[in-house]
Design an enzyme around this catalytic site. Structure first.
Site, PDB file in Angstrom:
ATOM      1  N   HIS A  12       0.830  -1.206   0.000  1.00  0.00           N
ATOM      2  CA  HIS A  12       0.000   0.000   0.000  1.00  0.00           C
ATOM      3  C   HIS A  12       0.862   1.253   0.000  1.00  0.00           C
ATOM      4  O   HIS A  12       0.594   2.195  -0.771  1.00  0.00           O
ATOM      5  CB  HIS A  12      -0.905   0.005   1.234  1.00  0.00           C
ATOM      6  N   GLU A  13       1.877   1.298   0.847  1.00  0.00           N
ATOM      7  CA  GLU A  13       2.737   2.480   0.897  1.00  0.00           C
ATOM      8  C   GLU A  13       3.508   2.655  -0.410  1.00  0.00           C
ATOM      9  O   GLU A  13       3.727   3.785  -0.864  1.00  0.00           O
ATOM     10  CB  GLU A  13       3.698   2.385   2.086  1.00  0.00           C
ATOM     11  N   HIS A  38       1.544   4.484  -2.995  1.00  0.00           N
ATOM     12  CA  HIS A  38       1.679   5.945  -2.980  1.00  0.00           C
ATOM     13  C   HIS A  38       2.910   6.385  -3.773  1.00  0.00           C
ATOM     14  O   HIS A  38       2.885   7.421  -4.452  1.00  0.00           O
ATOM     15  CB  HIS A  38       1.788   6.449  -1.540  1.00  0.00           C
ATOM     16  N   HIS A  78       2.999   8.830  -6.994  1.00  0.00           N
ATOM     17  CA  HIS A  78       3.903   9.977  -7.090  1.00  0.00           C
ATOM     18  C   HIS A  78       4.678   9.944  -8.409  1.00  0.00           C
ATOM     19  O   HIS A  78       4.804  10.968  -9.097  1.00  0.00           O
ATOM     20  CB  HIS A  78       4.862   9.980  -5.913  1.00  0.00           C
TER      21      HIS A  78
END
Length: 231
Positions: A99-100, A103, A107
Site C-alpha cells: 500500500h505504501e 503511494h 507519485h
C-alpha cells in the site's frame, strides 16, 4: 474548536465510531500479522520488489519507530515501514508495504489526487493552526460579528477538503497494491482476501475522519446562516 452542544454531540458520535474502527483495524492487523505469506518475503523485500517492478529506483525503503506508523514521504522519496512490517513476512506486512509503495507509484506517475493533496499541505498546516481560535471567537461573537465565524468556516473547509481528497488517494493506493500482490503471486486466494480486508479497514479510518469533518462543517454553516438571518 468551539464545543457547542451540537458540536459536542457530533464529536462524541464520531469519536465513538472512530474508536470502534481503530479497534477493529488493530485486531485485523494482529490477526493477519500471525499469517505468513506463501512467498515468505518480508515487508522490506516486498516494498523493494514492488518499486523495482514499477521502474522506481529513486525511492528508499527504511524502517521507522512506532506501531502502524507506516507512510510514504514524497518530500524525500522514502517508504517508511514500522518494525512490524519491515521485518515480518506476514499477510499484514505484505498489505501495508505494498500500500505504501502504491503511494510511491502514484507519485511517480503524477496521480492527480496525490498532487492536489500535496499542494494543499501548506494551506492545511496554516488553517489547522489558527482555525480553532477563529471558530471559538466566531461562536462567542456570533450575534454581533457573524463574519468571524464565516472566516473559521472557510479555514475548516480547507481541512475538510484535504480529508475528502485523501480518500481517493488511499483507495487508489490500496487498489494498486492488491493488483500487484495478485499479479506477482505474493498473496494467494485466502491470503489475498486477508490483505484486502486489512486495507479496507485501514481505509475506513480515513472515511470516518472525512465524514466527521464534513458533518461538523455543515453544522457550523447552519449556525452562521441562522445568525445572519436573525441579523
Amino acid at each position: 474548536m468551539m464545543l457547542t452542544p451540537g458540536v459536542t454531540i457530533i464529536s462524541l458520535i464520531f469519536f465513538g465510531i472512530s474508536m470502534l474502527v481503530s479497534y477493529r483495524l488493530r485486531n485485523k492487523f494482529k490477526q493477519y500479522s500471525a499469517v505468513p505469506t506463501s512467498s515468505g518475503l518480508t515487508g522490506r523485500e516486498i516494498a523493494e520488489k514492488m518499486l523495482k517492478d514499477n521502474g522506481i529506483y529513486d525511492v528508499k525503503v527504511i524502517s521507522v519507530d512506532g506501531h502502524l506508523s507506516d507512510h510514504y514521504n514524497p518530500a524525500n522519496k522514502t517508504v517508511n515501514l514500522s518494525p512490524d512490517v519491515y521485518n515480518n513476512n506476514s499477510v499484514a506486512a505484505a498489505a501495508v508495504a505494498a500500500h505504501e509503495c502504491g503511494h510511491a507509484v502514484q507519485h511517480s506517475k503524477g496521480y492527480q489526487w496525490l498532487t492536489l493533496r500535496s499542494k494543499l499541505v501548506p494551506a492545511v498546516q496554516f488553517s489547522s493552526t489558527i482555525m480553532p481560535w477563529v471558530l471559538l471567537g466566531g461562536v462567542l461573537m456570533l450575534k454581533v460579528f457573524p463574519g468571524l465565524l464565516l472566516g473559521g468556516i472557510i479555514l475548516f473547509a480547507i481541512t475538510t477538503l484535504f480529508s475528502l481528497i485523501t480518500l481517493p488517494v488511499e483507495f487508489d493506493a490500496s487498489k494498486r497494491a492488491l493488483q500487484w500482490l495478485d499479479s506477482t503471486g505474493i498473496t494467494y486466494q485466502k491470503e489475498h482476501a486477508m490483505a484486502k480486508d486489512a486495507l479496507w479497514w485501514a481505509a475506513m479510518t480515513y472515511v470516518v475522519a472525512a465524514v466527521s469533518s464534513l458533518v461538523l462543517l455543515f453544522h457550523y454553516v447552519l449556525m452562521y446562516l441562522g445568525a445572519r438571518d436573525r441579523n
